[in-house]
Design a protein around this motif. Structure first.
Motif, short mmCIF file in Angstrom:
data_model
loop_
_atom_site.label_atom_id
_atom_site.label_comp_id
_atom_site.label_asym_id
_atom_site.label_seq_id
_atom_site.Cartn_x
_atom_site.Cartn_y
_atom_site.Cartn_z
N VAL A 17 5.58 3.36 14.38
CA VAL A 17 4.60 3.48 13.31
C VAL A 17 3.40 4.31 13.73
CG1 VAL A 17 5.30 1.23 12.39
CG2 VAL A 17 3.33 1.37 13.92
N ASN A 18 3.39 4.82 14.97
CA ASN A 18 2.25 5.63 15.42
C ASN A 18 2.74 6.91 16.07
OD1 ASN A 18 3.09 4.86 17.98
ND2 ASN A 18 1.48 3.31 18.23
N ALA A 19 1.92 7.52 16.92
CA ALA A 19 2.25 8.84 17.48
C ALA A 19 3.47 8.81 18.38
CB ALA A 19 1.04 9.38 18.25
N GLY A 20 3.95 7.63 18.70
CA GLY A 20 5.21 7.57 19.45
C GLY A 20 6.37 8.20 18.70
N ILE A 21 6.19 8.43 17.41
CA ILE A 21 7.26 8.99 16.58
C ILE A 21 7.55 10.45 16.89
CG2 ILE A 21 5.82 9.80 14.66
CD1 ILE A 21 7.89 8.51 12.77
N VAL A 22 6.62 11.16 17.58
CA VAL A 22 6.80 12.60 17.80
C VAL A 22 7.30 12.93 19.21
CG1 VAL A 22 5.07 13.25 16.09
CG2 VAL A 22 4.38 12.87 18.47
N ILE A 23 7.60 11.93 20.02
CA ILE A 23 8.04 12.19 21.40
C ILE A 23 9.48 12.70 21.38
CG2 ILE A 23 8.37 11.22 23.69
CD1 ILE A 23 5.45 11.38 22.69
N ASN A 24 9.71 13.88 22.00
CA ASN A 24 11.03 14.50 22.00
C ASN A 24 11.85 14.13 23.24
OD1 ASN A 24 11.09 15.97 19.51
ND2 ASN A 24 9.59 17.40 20.38
N HIS A 25 13.13 14.60 23.24
CA HIS A 25 14.11 14.26 24.26
C HIS A 25 14.17 15.33 25.36
CE1 HIS A 25 18.00 13.44 26.17
NE2 HIS A 25 18.32 14.71 25.93
N SER A 26 14.35 14.84 26.58
CA SER A 26 14.63 15.74 27.71
C SER A 26 15.41 14.96 28.76
CB SER A 26 13.32 16.27 28.30
OG SER A 26 13.58 17.16 29.39
N SER A 27 16.36 15.66 29.40
CA SER A 27 17.10 15.03 30.52
C SER A 27 17.57 16.13 31.47
CB SER A 27 18.30 14.22 30.01
OG SER A 27 19.40 15.07 29.73
N ALA A 28 18.00 15.69 32.66
CA ALA A 28 18.48 16.64 33.67
C ALA A 28 20.00 16.72 33.66
CB ALA A 28 17.98 16.23 35.04
N ARG A 29 20.64 16.15 32.63
CA ARG A 29 22.10 16.14 32.61
C ARG A 29 22.66 17.51 32.29
NH1 ARG A 29 20.84 10.94 30.59
NH2 ARG A 29 20.57 11.77 28.47
N LYS A 30 21.91 18.34 31.64
CA LYS A 30 22.38 19.67 31.28
C LYS A 30 21.78 20.70 32.22
CE LYS A 30 24.73 18.47 27.59
NZ LYS A 30 26.17 18.71 27.48
N ASN A 31 22.41 21.85 32.25
CA ASN A 31 21.88 22.94 33.07
C ASN A 31 20.47 23.30 32.59
OD1 ASN A 31 24.24 23.11 34.52
ND2 ASN A 31 25.14 24.68 33.17
N ASN A 32 19.59 23.53 33.53
CA ASN A 32 18.19 23.87 33.26
C ASN A 32 17.42 22.73 32.60
OD1 ASN A 32 18.56 26.53 34.25
ND2 ASN A 32 19.40 27.16 32.26
N GLY A 33 18.01 21.55 32.58
CA GLY A 33 17.34 20.41 31.98
C GLY A 33 16.22 19.89 32.88
N LYS A 34 15.28 19.16 32.27
CA LYS A 34 14.15 18.60 33.00
C LYS A 34 14.16 17.09 32.87
CE LYS A 34 10.99 22.51 32.28
NZ LYS A 34 9.66 22.93 31.72
N LEU A 35 13.76 16.44 33.94
CA LEU A 35 13.62 15.00 33.88
C LEU A 35 12.50 14.65 32.91
CD1 LEU A 35 13.88 13.99 37.65
CD2 LEU A 35 15.51 13.40 35.84
N PRO A 36 12.67 13.57 32.14
CA PRO A 36 11.56 13.14 31.27
C PRO A 36 10.38 12.68 32.11
CG PRO A 36 13.29 11.48 31.31
CD PRO A 36 13.84 12.66 32.05
N ASN A 37 9.20 12.72 31.52
CA ASN A 37 8.00 12.27 32.24
C ASN A 37 7.46 10.94 31.69
OD1 ASN A 37 7.05 13.18 29.80
ND2 ASN A 37 5.89 14.92 30.65
N ALA A 38 8.29 10.28 30.86
CA ALA A 38 7.88 8.98 30.32
C ALA A 38 9.12 8.13 30.07
CB ALA A 38 7.09 9.18 29.03
N ARG A 39 8.90 6.83 29.96
CA ARG A 39 9.99 5.88 29.71
C ARG A 39 9.49 4.78 28.76
NH1 ARG A 39 8.94 1.19 32.63
NH2 ARG A 39 7.34 1.43 34.28
N LEU A 40 10.46 4.02 28.24
CA LEU A 40 10.14 2.90 27.36
C LEU A 40 10.14 1.61 28.15
CD1 LEU A 40 12.37 3.79 24.25
CD2 LEU A 40 9.97 4.38 24.63
N ALA A 41 9.22 0.72 27.79
CA ALA A 41 9.18 -0.62 28.40
C ALA A 41 8.60 -1.59 27.37
CB ALA A 41 8.33 -0.62 29.67
#
Length: 1001
Positions: free
Chosen positions: A750-774
Motif C-alpha cells: 500500500v506504500n512505496a514498496g509497490i515500485v521496487i523492481n526485480h534483480s538477480s544474478a541468475r542470468k548473465n550480467n545480472g546483479k544481486l539485489p540490494n534488499a530483501r523481505l522480512a
C-alpha cells in the motif's frame, strides 16, 4: 342622540351610515381610520355620544390593576443634591424597600455620540480643549466599547453619582409592549431601524431607601476619573474669566430698564412679542409704525389658547434703539426670524413698544452649559449587563470562524522546488507513519518537513491501479478504493464493469478527518512509457504511474496529513455514527466562538463550564456533535480552540519530530523515477544513504479474498486462453501482488514498496539485489497472523500484515533498490519476452485507408501536442473528452434532421454511449482551433431524457486547451491487451520466510 325621545329605527340608522360612507365620505377607503371610528349600531352611537369615540374602546384601569401591572413613576422628587457641584438631585418621595423598583426609565436610543455634537463658535478653544458635546450627553448612558447612547425619559435623570453611598443600580427592564423582538438578544442594527422607544432601564434599590433620602447610583470608574480630572484642570485656572453669567429668567425678573447698548448684555439677546402671523418678509421700503398692541379680540384669545406662550410663534428678534414716550416703552427694531443671509435682516421699526412685551434670552453658546471646558461625559453602563454583541469590538461568531478559516500564508511560501528537494534529502526523514491523532483510527501519515506552499507533492509519486471486482466478493480493498471519477479513469472500461481505483501511498494510508482535510489528489494522467506495438513490457504496469497527493494548505513538520474519503464513507458505516462531519465542526466552531466572547466577562468561568454541560446534555444535539463537544469541558479547552483556529485543529495533536522518530517509521527513503531496468517502467531509488540491515521502508500489505480467481477483470471470460498456463483477463494490478505458489493468499503493497523492481544474478550480467523481505518484528498484528490459518487473516477488513524491506548492503543516495522476485517470476518473464509478438492494429482505418495502430504511449504523445489535426478524428482506440467549464459560453442544439445536416453529426454517433459516465467530463468533437489563443472550437455531446430520449450537442467556441484531453476508448488501453501477450505474474515471497500455516494449496 342624547335626547332619548329622538330615536332612530335600526333601518334608519343603517341607512344613515350608508349615506355617510358613500356620499359624505365617498373617497375614504374601508381601511381609513375615520371609517373605523364610525359606529356599527345605534347602541355604539349612543355610547360615543356619552364618552366620545376616543374613549369608547379604552379599558378602565383601577388602582388594583395598576399596582399589579404598572410601575410607579413618582417615587422620586426633585431637590438640591447633597453632592457638591451636582446641582439638582433625586430624593425618595416615600420609603422604597431593598430590591424594589425605584423608577422605570424608557430609553431613547442614539446610535452615535457624535449626534450630540455642537458647533462651538470658539473653534480654537474647541480644538484645544476637545469639548464639543451638548449638555444632554451628561444625562445619557453608554459603554466604553460602543458609540451608542441610551437616554432616560423619566425623573431618573436627576439621580446623581456616589460610589460609596450608592443605594440603587440599573438593570435592563422589559422591552416595549409593542416590540415584536427582544432587542437585547438581537443585532444592534435591528434596534437602529426602530424610530420609537424599545428599551428601558429599571432603577432598583440595592438597600432600603428612606423617605427624603437622596438616591444615588455608581456612574462607573471611568466617569469618576473623568470628573476628578475635570475638577483638577478647572482648579488649575485654565478657564478664561468672563462676566458672570445670569440665566435669562433672572435677567427678566431683575432688569426693569433696558440699555440701548447690547455690549452690556454679553450673554443675552432681546426678543419682542408680536402677532404670530405677522409677515416675515423684508419690505421694499423701510417701515416705521406705532405699536398697536395684540388686542383682546376673540381671534387673539384663540391664538393665545392655540399657541400659549410659544417662543417661536409669538416672539421676534429685536433691538432697543431708545426710550419711547415713557419709561415703560421703547422704540425697537424687529428682525427677520430666519434671515437668508448671515447679517440680520430688518423688518420694521416699532415705536413705543411696551417693556413687558420685551424679553431677554440666552445668546447662542453663551450660557454656562456652553463653556468650552464644561464637563461632558456619559454615564457608564456596567460591563456585566451591556450586551456583548452591541460592542464595537464585537465580532459575530461567524466572523470569528471566518478568520479561523482564512488561508495561512507561510513565511517561506516562495520556496523553490529545488530548495524543497534539498531539504527533503537532507532531512533524517520526510514522511512518517505513526499512531494517528484520531483516536481508534490506527496509524496515520505525518510530514516531517515543512510544506510552506500549497500544491507540493507529498511523498513518492506512485502508481494508481484500476481494479475490478469480478466476483462481487466483499474485498478488504473496499475500505481503500476510490471512485473512478476521482481519478479520471471512468472511461477506461464500460460502465457495466465494476471498476474502482487503488492509489498506493497516501491514498491508502492517510486518515480522513472531515474537519481537517489538508491534502488532495489532482487528476492523474496516463503517461505510458512503453508501446504495445514495440515493447513486451507494455501493459504490465499502470500507465497512471506518477501520482501523489498535494497539500491544500501550508503544513508544518509534525502535522498529520488528512485526505477526504467523502462523507458517505462515514455515514454508510454504522460503527462510525459518532464521528463528526464537516458541518458538525462548523456548528461547534460557532458555539465555541460564542462562548469565547462570553469569556471576556470576568467571573463567568464556572457559569460557562456549566453552560457547556447544559449544551451537551440537554439540547438534544446530534450524536456526532456531542462527540465533538465532549472534548471541551473547561475554560482552557475553549481558549485552545481560538489559539488553534477552530475545533478541528484543537482536537488534533501536532507531533514533535522526536515523538515521530520514537513512535513512527519513515516511509520516504524511496523516491520514484524511470527504472534502470529495460521494460520495467518506474523504479524505487534511495533518497538518502541507507546502511546495511537498515529498514528501508515498512511495507503494509493488503490481502485479497479469493486470490487468483478474483484478480480478473470479468467473470464471463474463460480461465485459460490460447497460451498454456496464462490466466485469462488478469487485472494489471496482479503484477503488483505478492504471493507463494503453495498459498491462496495474495498481498498488495500500500506504500512505496509497490515500485521496487526485480534483480538477480541468475542470468548473465545480472546483479544481486540490494534488499530483501522480512516480516515485521514490531507489528503486533503481523506477529499474530503469521501463526494463523489464511481464513483467519481473510476476516480482517484492513491491511493487517507488514513486511519490512531490509538493505542487504549499504545503499548509496540515488541508487535503485531491488529485491529478488523469485525463480518462477524470472522464468515467466523470460518466456514472455521470448514468445512476445505485437498485436494487430486495432485503431481502424485512417483517412487514406491505412490501418491505425494507436497505443497508450501514442495517446500520451497526443496530449503533448493537442493542435496536431491528424489526431482529432476519433479512432477505434482513442477519442476526446472535454471538461465541464463554466467560464465559457455554451450554445445548445437539439439534433434533428436539419441540425444533423448543418453540423455534420449523427444522433447515432458512438460518442453518445459515453455520455453520463461522469459529471465532470463529456465526450467532445474538435471542429477547429486557435493555436495563438490556445483554444478549441468543440461540440460537447449530450442527451436529454424527458418523455422520450433525444440527443443534442453544446457548441463552445473558445474552450481552453487544458480542458480537452485525448484518452483511450474503453478496454483499448495497453493494459487491456488480452491475447496472451501481456505479461502477468505475481511476485514470489521467498519460501524460507513464508509461514507453513499459510500454505493451503
Amino acid at each position: 342622540m342624547k335626547n332619548q325621545n329622538d330615536k332612530f329605527t335600526e333601518n334608519q340608522f343603517l341607512h344613515m351610515l350608508y349615506t355617510l360612507k358613500n356620499n359624505v365620505f365617498p373617497k375614504l377607503k374601508k381601511k381609513d381610520i375615520l371609517m373605523k371610528l364610525l359606529p356599527k349600531d345605534p347602541d355604539e352611537a349612543l355610547a360615543i355620544s356619552e364618552v366620545g369615540s376616543a374613549k369608547l374602546n379604552l379599558e378602565n384601569r383601577n388602582l388594583s390593576w395598576l399596582r399589579a401591572n404598572g410601575a410607579c413613576l413618582d417615587n422620586i422628587r426633585e431637590g438640591v443634591s447633597t453632592i457638591p457641584q451636582a446641582g439638582r438631585g433625586a430624593f425618595a418621595r416615600r420609603f422604597i424597600p431593598k430590591g424594589t423598583l425605584v423608577s422605570p426609565a424608557p430609553l431613547l436610543h442614539i446610535q452615535h455620540e457624535e449626534y450630540f455634537g455642537v458647533e462651538h463658535p470658539k473653534e480654537e478653544e474647541k480644538r484645544k480643549d476637545g469639548n464639543a458635546f451638548q449638555l444632554l450627553l451628561n444625562y445619557c448612558f453608554g459603554h466604553d466599547e460602543s458609540t451608542w447612547l441610551f437616554c432616560p425619559t423619566t425623573s431618573v435623570m436627576l439621580i446623581n453619582h456616589n460610589h460609596e453611598k450608592a443605594n440603587a443600580e440599573i438593570r435592563w427592564g422589559a422591552d416595549s409592549p409593542s416590540s415584536s423582538l427582544t432587542y437585547r438578544t438581537e443585532p444592534k442594527d435591528d434596534l437602529a431601524d426602530q424610530t420609537t422607544i424599545q428599551l428601558s432601564f429599571d432603577f432598583i434599590a440595592t438597600e432600603d431607601i428612606q423617605a427624603g433620602e437622596e438616591i444615588f447610583i455608581d456612574y462607573g470608574i471611568e466617569w469618576e476619573n473623568a470628573w476628578k480630572e475635570h475638577v483638577s484642570l478647572w482648579r488649575g485656572g485654565t478657564e478664561k474669566k468672563t462676566e458672570e453669567y445670569k440665566p435669562a429668567s433672572v435677567m427678566n425678573s431683575t432688569h426693569v430698564k433696558i440699555s440701548t447698548n447690547p455690549e452690556e448684555y454679553p450673554h443675552h439677546s432681546l426678543i419682542c412679542k408680536r402677532d404670530p402671523f405677522s409677515s416675515d418678509e423684508i419690505p421694499n421700503l423701510p417701515i416705521i409704525e406705532e405699536y398697536s398692541g395684540l388686542g383682546d379680540s376673540e381671534e387673539a384669545r384663540n391664538l393665545q389658547k392655540l399657541y400659549g406662550d410659544n417662543q417661536y410663534r409669538w416672539w421676534w428678534p429685536c433691538k432697543v434703539n431708545d426710550m419711547g414716550t415713557d419709561l415703560e416703552k421703547y422704540n425697537v427694531t424687529i428682525y427677520q426670524k430666519a434671515p437668508k443671509s448671515a447679517s440680520d435682516q430688518v423688518l420694521l421699526t416699532i415705536l413705543n413698544f411696551p417693556r413687558n412685551q420685551i424679553r431677554f434670552v440666552d445668546r447662542k453658546y453663551s450660557s454656562d452649559m456652553h463653556l468650552a471646558k464644561a464637563f461632558r461625559h456619559k454615564i457608564m453602563i456596567p460591563d456585566e449587563i451591556y450586551p456583548l454583541h452591541w460592542r464595537d469590538s464585537y465580532k459575530p461568531p461567524k466572523e470569528i470562524v471566518k478568520e479561523w478559516n482564512e488561508p495561512i500564508i507561510h513565511p517561506r511560501s516562495n520556496i523553490t522546488d529545488e530548495e524543497y528537494e534539498k531539504e527533503l534529502s537532507d532531512a533524517k526523514c520526510g514522511l512518517y507513519i505513526a499512531p494517528s491523532s484520531i483516536e481508534g483510527a490506527g496509524n496515520g501519515v505525518y510530514t516531517a518537513v515543512d510544506l510552506p506552499k500549497i500544491k507540493m507533492p507529498i511523498g513518492p509519486k506512485l502508481p494508481v491501479n484500476i481494479v475490478y471486482n469480478a466476483l462481487d466478493e466483499k474485498q478488504p480493498w473496499a475500505n481503500y478504493e476510490w471512485s473512478v471519477e476521482n481519478f479520471l479513469t471512468m472511461f477506461d472500461s464500460p460502465k457495466e464493469m465494476k471498476a474502482s481505483v487503488l492509489a498506493a501511498g497516501l491514498g491508502m494510508m492517510c486518515n480522513f478527518h472531515s474537519g481537517l482535510v489538508n491534502a488532495a489528489g489532482p487528476y492523474p494522467v496516463s503517461q505510458a512509457t512503453l508501446d504495445k506495438y514495440n515493447d513486451p513490457g507494455a501493459g504490465a504496469f499502470s500507465d497512471y504511474h506518477s501520482f501523489a497527493f498535494e497539500n491544500e494548505e501550508p503544513l508544518d513538520a509534525g502535522d498529520e496529513i488528512f485526505i477526504s474519503y467523502g462523507e458517505s464513507w462515514l455515514t454508510n458505516r454504522d460503527y462510525l455514527n459518532h464521528v463528526p462531519l464537516e458541518k458538525h465542526y462548523e456548528m461547534v466552531d460557532h458555539i465555541m466562538a460564542s462562548i469565547l466572547l462570553l469569556l471576556e466577562i470576568e467571573g463567568t468561568q464556572s457559569a460557562l463550564e456549566a453552560l457547556l454541560v447544559l449544551i451537551k446534555d440537554e439540547f438534544g444535539l446530534d450524536k456526532r456533535v456531542k462527540t465533538l463537544l465532549s472534548q471541551f469541558n473547561f475554560r482552557h479547552d475553549v481558549k485552545n480552540v481560538a489559539s488553534n483556529k477552530g475545533t478541528a485543529y484543537a482536537t488534533s495533536t501536532h507531533r514533535s519530530l522526536e515523538w515521530l522518530e520514537k513512535n513512527g517509521s519513515c516511509i520516504d527513503h524511496i523516491y520514484v523515477k524511470d527504472s534502470t531496468i529495460n521494460q520495467a517502467g518506474k523504479g524505487g531509488f534511495a533518497r538518502r544513504q541507507i546502511k546495511n540491515n537498515e529498514t528501508i521502508i515498512p511495507v503494509k500489505m493488503l490481502h485479497v479474498v479469493e486470490g487468483r480467481s478474483v484478480l480478473r477483470r470479468r467473470s464471463n471470460v474463460k480461465l485459460q486462453d490460447a497460451s498454456p498456463g496464462i490466466l485469462a483477463d488478469k487485472q494489471v494490478f496482479y503484477n503488483y501482488m505478492y504471493s507463494h505458489p503453495k498459498s491462496s493468499l495474495f498481498f498488495m503493497p500500500v506504500n512505496a514498496g509497490i515500485v521496487i523492481n526485480h534483480s538477480s544474478a541468475r542470468k548473465n550480467n545480472g546483479k544481486l539485489p540490494n534488499a530483501r523481505l522480512a516480516w515485521s518484528q514490531t507489528d503486533k498484528k503481523t506477529k499474530y497472523f503469521l501463526n494463523k490459518a489464511p481464513e483467519d487473516l481473510l476476516k480482517e477488513g484492513y491491511a493487517s500484515i507488514t513486511v519490512d524491506l531490509i538493505a542487504t548492503r549499504d545503499i548509496s543516495v540515488d541508487e535503485e533498490i531491488f529485491i529478488d522476485y523469485g525463480v518462477d517470476w524470472e522464468e515467466a518473464w523470460t518466456k514472455h519476452v521470448d514468445r512476445w509478438v505485437p498485436p494487430l492494429p486495432t485503431g481502424g482505418h485512417g483517412p487514406n485507408g491505412e490501418k491505425l495502430a494507436i497505443s497508450s504511449k501514442e495517446i500520451y504523445k497526443m496530449n503533448q501536442n493537442k493542435f496536431d489535426k491528424k489526431n482529432w478524428n476519433w479512432s477505434n482506440d482513442h477519442f476526446t473528452i472535454c471538461e465541464e467549464n463554466d467560464t465559457v459560453e455554451w450554445t445548445e442544439v437539439v439534433l434533428n434532421k436539419k441540425s444533423m445536416n448543418k453540423y455534420n453529426i449523427s444522433e447515432n454517433h458512438p460518442g453518445f454511449e459515453y455520455v453520463g459516465l461522469t459529471y465532470y467530463y463529456s465526450p467532445c468533437l474538435i471542429q477547429s482551433y486557435s493555436e495563438e489563443n490556445e483554444t478549441f472550437h468543440v461540440f460537447y455531446l449530450g442527451y436529454e431524457v424527458a418523455d422520450s430520449a433525444y440527443s443534442k450537442i453544446f457548441i463552445v467556441e473558445d474552450l481552453p486547451a487544458e480542458s480537452l484531453t485525448f484518452i483511450a476508448r474503453p478496454l483499448r488501453a495497453d493494459h487491456h491487451r488480452n491475447d496472451g501477450h501481456r505479461f502477468s505474474h505475481e511476485i514470489n515471497i521467498p519460501d524460507d520466510i513464508f509461514p507453513e500455516t499459510w500454505k493451503d494449496l
